[in-house]
Write a protein that holds these residues in place. Structure first.
Motif, PDB file in Angstrom:
ATOM      1  N   HIS A 105       0.846  -1.187   0.000  1.00  0.00           N
ATOM      2  CA  HIS A 105       0.000   0.000   0.000  1.00  0.00           C
ATOM      3  C   HIS A 105       0.882   1.237   0.000  1.00  0.00           C
ATOM      4  CE1 HIS A 105       0.954   0.169   4.285  1.00  0.00           C
ATOM      5  NE2 HIS A 105       0.570  -1.082   4.369  1.00  0.00           N
ATOM      6  N   GLY A 106       0.260   2.402  -0.042  1.00  0.00           N
ATOM      7  CA  GLY A 106       1.008   3.645  -0.117  1.00  0.00           C
ATOM      8  C   GLY A 106       1.864   3.916   1.106  1.00  0.00           C
ATOM      9  N   GLY A 107       1.451   3.405   2.254  1.00  0.00           N
ATOM     10  CA  GLY A 107       2.250   3.591   3.464  1.00  0.00           C
ATOM     11  C   GLY A 107       3.620   2.948   3.349  1.00  0.00           C
ATOM     12  N   HIS A 108       3.660   1.754   2.754  1.00  0.00           N
ATOM     13  CA  HIS A 108       4.950   1.094   2.544  1.00  0.00           C
ATOM     14  C   HIS A 108       5.836   1.920   1.621  1.00  0.00           C
ATOM     15  CE1 HIS A 108       3.678  -3.289   3.685  1.00  0.00           C
ATOM     16  NE2 HIS A 108       3.785  -2.484   4.725  1.00  0.00           N
ATOM     17  N   VAL A 109       5.258   2.446   0.552  1.00  0.00           N
ATOM     18  CA  VAL A 109       6.038   3.252  -0.381  1.00  0.00           C
ATOM     19  C   VAL A 109       6.619   4.476   0.322  1.00  0.00           C
ATOM     20  CG1 VAL A 109       5.928   4.612  -2.503  1.00  0.00           C
ATOM     21  CG2 VAL A 109       4.651   2.467  -2.340  1.00  0.00           C
ATOM     22  N   PHE A 110       5.815   5.126   1.157  1.00  0.00           N
ATOM     23  CA  PHE A 110       6.272   6.325   1.848  1.00  0.00           C
ATOM     24  C   PHE A 110       7.404   6.024   2.824  1.00  0.00           C
ATOM     25  CE2 PHE A 110       6.010   9.009   5.658  1.00  0.00           C
ATOM     26  CZ  PHE A 110       6.298  10.239   5.096  1.00  0.00           C
ATOM     27  N   TRP A 111       7.213   5.029   3.694  1.00  0.00           N
ATOM     28  CA  TRP A 111       8.201   4.768   4.742  1.00  0.00           C
ATOM     29  C   TRP A 111       9.488   4.182   4.182  1.00  0.00           C
ATOM     30  CZ3 TRP A 111       7.800   7.272   8.942  1.00  0.00           C
ATOM     31  CH2 TRP A 111       6.540   7.581   9.477  1.00  0.00           C
ATOM     32  N   TYR A 112       9.388   3.297   3.183  1.00  0.00           N
ATOM     33  CA  TYR A 112      10.614   2.753   2.601  1.00  0.00           C
ATOM     34  C   TYR A 112      11.342   3.795   1.762  1.00  0.00           C
ATOM     35  CZ  TYR A 112       9.245  -1.888   4.172  1.00  0.00           C
ATOM     36  OH  TYR A 112       8.911  -2.967   4.950  1.00  0.00           O
ATOM     37  N   SER A 113      10.615   4.683   1.131  1.00  0.00           N
ATOM     38  CA  SER A 113      11.272   5.790   0.420  1.00  0.00           C
ATOM     39  C   SER A 113      11.989   6.702   1.399  1.00  0.00           C
ATOM     40  CB  SER A 113      10.237   6.586  -0.380  1.00  0.00           C
ATOM     41  OG  SER A 113       9.606   5.781  -1.350  1.00  0.00           O
ATOM     42  N   LEU A 114      11.356   6.943   2.544  1.00  0.00           N
ATOM     43  CA  LEU A 114      11.995   7.767   3.573  1.00  0.00           C
ATOM     44  C   LEU A 114      13.247   7.075   4.115  1.00  0.00           C
ATOM     45  CD1 LEU A 114      11.516  10.468   5.049  1.00  0.00           C
ATOM     46  CD2 LEU A 114      10.366   9.156   6.852  1.00  0.00           C
ATOM     47  N   MET A 171      15.166   4.901   2.463  1.00  0.00           N
ATOM     48  CA  MET A 171      16.199   4.964   1.439  1.00  0.00           C
ATOM     49  C   MET A 171      16.807   6.361   1.358  1.00  0.00           C
ATOM     50  SD  MET A 171      16.748   2.045   0.298  1.00  0.00           S
ATOM     51  CE  MET A 171      17.936   2.696  -0.866  1.00  0.00           C
ATOM     52  N   LEU A 172      15.992   7.387   1.556  1.00  0.00           N
ATOM     53  CA  LEU A 172      16.512   8.751   1.557  1.00  0.00           C
ATOM     54  C   LEU A 172      17.486   8.954   2.719  1.00  0.00           C
ATOM     55  CD1 LEU A 172      16.475  11.620   0.389  1.00  0.00           C
ATOM     56  CD2 LEU A 172      14.516  12.103   1.890  1.00  0.00           C
TER      57      LEU A 172
END
Length: 358
Positions: free
Chosen positions: A18-27, A29-30
């Motif tokens: 879901h979008g939550g996974h995309v947000f937290w894993y992107s954060l 990786m950043l």
């Protein structure tokens, strides 16, 4: 509580649910990509060690957490990869080729070691892998004209296509790229039929065999992939410490690796990196509290081993799912508050009929 309503088969193929996974894993990786700018050199070196041990932990997690085959000699695969890479790099091989050779030779050795897994399991498999660890350690010590024996072997800096990795920041980014690639490879493997076969063997060998899974081939493949990941981690480990000796890959190293995946959380990819963070961070935490303890305790030579043993006992008794299991409970508590029930995660004994016949 989050409810996911699937409307297409593409949702089953996505790595992020879901979008939550995309947000937290992107954060995440950043944060990892910018770590050299907000971490000191010592902290960056420790983070690099976490990435390397996380790669090795992925291999052992695949073997122990997802296939149910425990190894007490996994430090030997780490040593095979480290020495193979160091010897080939000294002969002028570029980094990608020597890294691939280290992974390939470790995979072959893992397939050979996996042969006992076809006939034994449980504590007997542990004894077989433990014996293999002793054999490899002795072979590294005796093969002096190649490994340097007990005198050790110096390791140079990674070189590839005219570029030399000569700084801690460059080595960190190299380890980060390889760690991300290995993590994505393991995640995709677990979603494939092969990965599902690993899990089926872990849950019930009889049921897996009845569904047409070839136990011998699948177990050997699991050992090979696990050893290959350990070989990749060993190659990076060689460049981190810059000096190799056989005693670095003995029984204590294997126990540390097994402790890492157990405390991190068996059966989860997150647990490999959480366990690696624990394995690297615990010695620093012990050193920080040494001065607060009486000299008879703080200066005792076996303090680290005692603390590790106590932590392992606590996790086995009170949190068998490890650090990742504890995080799942904390996350669920916040999602369900104030309707969280204390007995929601109470352990229950559930057996399949095929398991009762063993």
């Amino acid at each position: 509580m989050r409810f996911i309503f699937k409307t297409s088969y593409d949702q089953d193929l996505r790595l992020a649910r879901h979008g939550g996974h995309v947000f937290w894993y992107s954060l995440l990786m950043l944060a990892l990509a910018t770590a050299p700018w907000w971490l000191e050199s010592y902290g960056l070196a420790q983070l690099t060690f976490i990435l390397v041990y996380g790669i090795v932990g992925l291999g052992l997690m695949l073997l122990a957490g997802f296939t149910g085959l425990f190894s007490l000699g996994h430090g030997a695969f780490l040593g095979v990869g480290a020495y193979t890479h160091a010897v080939l790099a000294a002969q002028g091989w570029p980094f990608p080729l020597s890294l691939a050779a280290a992974a390939g030779l470790s995979a072959i050795v893992g397939a050979v070691v996996g042969l006992p897994a076809l006939r034994v399991k449980g504590i007997y498999l542990g004894i077989a892998t433990l014996a293999f660890g002793f054999i490899v350690e002795e072979a590294l010590a005796r093969w002096e004209n190649v490994t340097g024996g007990n005198a050790g072997l110096m390791v140079g800096q990674p070189q590839m296509f005219g570029w030399t990795v000569d700084s801690g920041e460059e080595l960190y980014f190299l380890c980060l790229v390889i760690a991300v690639a290995c993590t994505l490879a393991v995640l995709n493997l677990l979603r494939s039929p092969t990965g599902r076969a690993f899990v089926a063997i872990r849950d019930s060998e009889i049921s897996a065999q009845s569904m047409g899974i070839h136990l011998a081939t699948t177990k050997t493949l699991s050992f090979s992939i696990s050893a290959a990941l350990a070989g990749i981690g060993g190659a990076l480990y060689a460049h981190l410490i810059r000096f190799l000796s056989p005693d670095q890959f003995g029984i204590l190293q294997s126990i540390d690796l097994l402790l890492m995946v157990v405390i991190g959380g068996l059966g989860s990819v997150h647990g490999a990196f959480l366990g690696a963070a624990f394995l690297i961070g615990m010695p620093q935490a012990i050193s920080s509290f040494k001065d607060l303890l009486p000299d008879a305790i703080g200066q005792a030579p076996g303090l680290k081993s005692v603390v590790y043993g106590l932590v392992l006992i606590v996790f086995v008794l009170f949190e068998p799912m490890g650090l990742y299991g504890r995080w799942l409970k904390i996350r669920t508590w916040f999602q369900l508050f104030p309707f969280y029930r204390r007995g929601m995660f109470r352990r229950q004994k559930a057996f399949q009929k095929s398991d009762r016949l063993k």
